[in-house]
Write a protein that holds these residues in place. Structure first.
Motif, PDB file in Angstrom:
ATOM      1  N   VAL A 188       0.840  -1.208   0.000  1.00 44.05           N
ATOM      2  CA  VAL A 188       0.000   0.000   0.000  1.00 44.05           C
ATOM      3  C   VAL A 188       0.872   1.254   0.000  1.00 44.05           C
ATOM      4  O   VAL A 188       0.600   2.214  -0.735  1.00 44.05           O
ATOM      5  CB  VAL A 188      -0.955  -0.010   1.209  1.00 44.05           C
ATOM      6  CG1 VAL A 188      -1.666   1.328   1.338  1.00 44.05           C
ATOM      7  CG2 VAL A 188      -1.976  -1.134   1.070  1.00 44.05           C
ATOM      8  N   GLN A 189       1.945   1.250   0.774  1.00 41.83           N
ATOM      9  CA  GLN A 189       2.847   2.399   0.805  1.00 41.83           C
ATOM     10  C   GLN A 189       3.531   2.590  -0.536  1.00 41.83           C
ATOM     11  O   GLN A 189       3.688   3.727  -1.013  1.00 41.83           O
ATOM     12  CB  GLN A 189       3.894   2.238   1.910  1.00 41.83           C
ATOM     13  CG  GLN A 189       4.755   3.473   2.111  1.00 41.83           C
ATOM     14  CD  GLN A 189       3.927   4.693   2.477  1.00 41.83           C
ATOM     15  OE1 GLN A 189       3.149   4.663   3.431  1.00 41.83           O
ATOM     16  NE2 GLN A 189       4.073   5.782   1.717  1.00 41.83           N
ATOM     17  N   ARG A 192       1.002   4.125  -2.936  1.00 40.89           N
ATOM     18  CA  ARG A 192       0.769   5.544  -2.615  1.00 40.89           C
ATOM     19  C   ARG A 192       1.952   6.405  -3.036  1.00 40.89           C
ATOM     20  O   ARG A 192       1.762   7.518  -3.534  1.00 40.89           O
ATOM     21  CB  ARG A 192       0.501   5.682  -1.114  1.00 40.89           C
ATOM     22  CG  ARG A 192      -0.882   5.201  -0.708  1.00 40.89           C
ATOM     23  CD  ARG A 192      -1.080   5.249   0.787  1.00 40.89           C
ATOM     24  NE  ARG A 192      -2.465   4.928   1.155  1.00 40.89           N
ATOM     25  CZ  ARG A 192      -2.841   4.536   2.356  1.00 40.89           C
ATOM     26  NH1 ARG A 192      -1.945   4.434   3.334  1.00 40.89           N
ATOM     27  NH2 ARG A 192      -4.105   4.259   2.602  1.00 40.89           N
ATOM     28  N   ASP A 193       3.150   5.917  -2.826  1.00 42.28           N
ATOM     29  CA  ASP A 193       4.344   6.656  -3.267  1.00 42.28           C
ATOM     30  C   ASP A 193       4.333   6.835  -4.778  1.00 42.28           C
ATOM     31  O   ASP A 193       4.691   7.911  -5.288  1.00 42.28           O
ATOM     32  CB  ASP A 193       5.611   5.922  -2.835  1.00 42.28           C
ATOM     33  CG  ASP A 193       5.846   5.987  -1.329  1.00 42.28           C
ATOM     34  OD1 ASP A 193       5.203   6.811  -0.656  1.00 42.28           O
ATOM     35  OD2 ASP A 193       6.683   5.206  -0.833  1.00 42.28           O
ATOM     36  N   ILE A 195       1.681   6.955  -6.703  1.00 36.67           N
ATOM     37  CA  ILE A 195       0.636   7.921  -7.052  1.00 36.67           C
ATOM     38  C   ILE A 195       1.135   9.348  -6.839  1.00 36.67           C
ATOM     39  O   ILE A 195       0.950  10.224  -7.699  1.00 36.67           O
ATOM     40  CB  ILE A 195      -0.644   7.646  -6.230  1.00 36.67           C
ATOM     41  CG1 ILE A 195      -1.299   6.344  -6.706  1.00 36.67           C
ATOM     42  CG2 ILE A 195      -1.624   8.810  -6.347  1.00 36.67           C
ATOM     43  CD1 ILE A 195      -2.471   5.888  -5.854  1.00 36.67           C
ATOM     44  N   VAL A 196       1.783   9.599  -5.713  1.00 37.22           N
ATOM     45  CA  VAL A 196       2.316  10.939  -5.442  1.00 37.22           C
ATOM     46  C   VAL A 196       3.328  11.331  -6.517  1.00 37.22           C
ATOM     47  O   VAL A 196       3.308  12.462  -7.035  1.00 37.22           O
ATOM     48  CB  VAL A 196       2.965  10.981  -4.043  1.00 37.22           C
ATOM     49  CG1 VAL A 196       3.738  12.287  -3.847  1.00 37.22           C
ATOM     50  CG2 VAL A 196       1.898  10.837  -2.961  1.00 37.22           C
ATOM     51  N   LYS A 216      -3.843   3.860  -9.208  1.00 40.72           N
ATOM     52  CA  LYS A 216      -5.106   4.134  -8.518  1.00 40.72           C
ATOM     53  C   LYS A 216      -5.987   2.891  -8.464  1.00 40.72           C
ATOM     54  O   LYS A 216      -6.635   2.609  -7.451  1.00 40.72           O
ATOM     55  CB  LYS A 216      -5.850   5.281  -9.214  1.00 40.72           C
ATOM     56  CG  LYS A 216      -5.206   6.649  -9.027  1.00 40.72           C
ATOM     57  CD  LYS A 216      -5.981   7.725  -9.778  1.00 40.72           C
ATOM     58  CE  LYS A 216      -5.391   9.109  -9.552  1.00 40.72           C
ATOM     59  NZ  LYS A 216      -6.125  10.153 -10.323  1.00 40.72           N
ATOM     60  N   LEU A 219      -4.568   0.575  -5.828  1.00 40.92           N
ATOM     61  CA  LEU A 219      -4.883   1.025  -4.473  1.00 40.92           C
ATOM     62  C   LEU A 219      -6.323   0.703  -4.113  1.00 40.92           C
ATOM     63  O   LEU A 219      -6.611   0.253  -2.993  1.00 40.92           O
ATOM     64  CB  LEU A 219      -4.624   2.525  -4.335  1.00 40.92           C
ATOM     65  CG  LEU A 219      -4.789   3.108  -2.937  1.00 40.92           C
ATOM     66  CD1 LEU A 219      -3.816   2.455  -1.950  1.00 40.92           C
ATOM     67  CD2 LEU A 219      -4.593   4.625  -2.955  1.00 40.92           C
ATOM     68  N   SER A 223      -7.794  -1.731  -1.058  1.00 45.30           N
ATOM     69  CA  SER A 223      -8.756  -1.192  -0.102  1.00 45.30           C
ATOM     70  C   SER A 223     -10.055  -1.980  -0.081  1.00 45.30           C
ATOM     71  O   SER A 223     -10.773  -1.998   0.927  1.00 45.30           O
ATOM     72  CB  SER A 223      -9.072   0.273  -0.446  1.00 45.30           C
ATOM     73  OG  SER A 223      -7.897   1.055  -0.435  1.00 45.30           O
TER      74      SER A 223
END
Length: 227
Positions: A188-189, A192-193, A195-196, A216, A219, A223
């Motif tokens: 998950v991290q 997210r990294d 995506i940023v 996306k 992720l 979820s």
């Protein structure tokens, strides 16, 4: 006698190996073969190394462990020193995915039915290779180190790989079908990294835009608790 210490990524590799004869391709210090034999995970191991320095290092490691009867160190490139049908499984660790894929593509009939791969970058190329070559993803780990290290066990099998069933293929190939189903904190991290990072450069029509959409989707899959 003291057991060789392995880092977390090689400990994960170790846990995926259990066979009669195993080959460690690009063995370097041969610590993995020593541990495999000492722990009874294999009866015999072949450590393959191309470069003179690591080759000598592997030979010294085996000699110090007094396992010359069970671990054979062979000089050569990839699966070149391995005979067809000689080993039940093989590991390829600590290399880039491009390098690992080239080794697998050149191996031909020398490829065993079980492969454990640990690239130092994205495993996308290796999942694509496995998809086309008739190997299924049977286990996946993501080990946190200098960066996230993927560790995969690939087993030769017929038919479509059930690991991908019900998932976005792009997301599963990029991030790992079993990893997506598990939805662990490390994955998950990583997503997210991504995506940023991608949000800063992505624009419609660019490759980065598709990569962002894939991240996306991945992720959302973690979820949703897909199993």
């Amino acid at each position: 006698m003291t057991m060789p210490t392995l880092d977390a990524r090689l400990e994960a590799v170790l846990g995926l190996i259990c066979t009669d004869v195993h080959a460690d391709i690009g063995s370097d210090h041969a610590r993995l073969p020593v541990r495999l034999v000492r722990e009874g995970r294999v009866r015999r191991c072949i450590a393959v190394e191309l470069n003179p320095g690591p080759l000598e290092q592997a030979r010294r490691s085996v000699a110090r462990s007094r396992l010359e009867a069970q671990i054979e160190v062979r000089e050569g490139d990839g699966f070149g020193p391995i005979l067809p049908g000689e080993v039940g499984s093989a590991s390829l660790c600590g290399m880039g995915a491009h390098t690992i894929r080239r080794i697998l593509e050149r191996a031909g009939e020398r490829l065993p039915s079980v492969l454990i791969v640990q690239p130092n970058d994205s495993a996308l190329l290796l999942r694509l290779w496995a998809w086309a070559a008739g190997y299924h993803v049977c286990a996946e780990h993501l080990i946190v180190g200098y960066w996230p290290y993927p560790v995969l066990r690939l087993d030769r099998a017929s038919g479509p790989d059930p690991a991908y069933e019900g998932l976005s293929l792009d997301a599963a190939l990029k991030y790992g079908p079993l990893l997506l189903r598990a939805g662990g904190e490390a994955l998950v991290q990583q997503i997210r990294d991504d995506i940023v990072r991608l949000q800063k450069v992505a624009a419609p029509g660019r490759e980065s835009w598709q990569e962002l959409e894939t991240a996306k989707t991945a992720l959302a899959a973690t979820s949703s608790g897909i199993k």
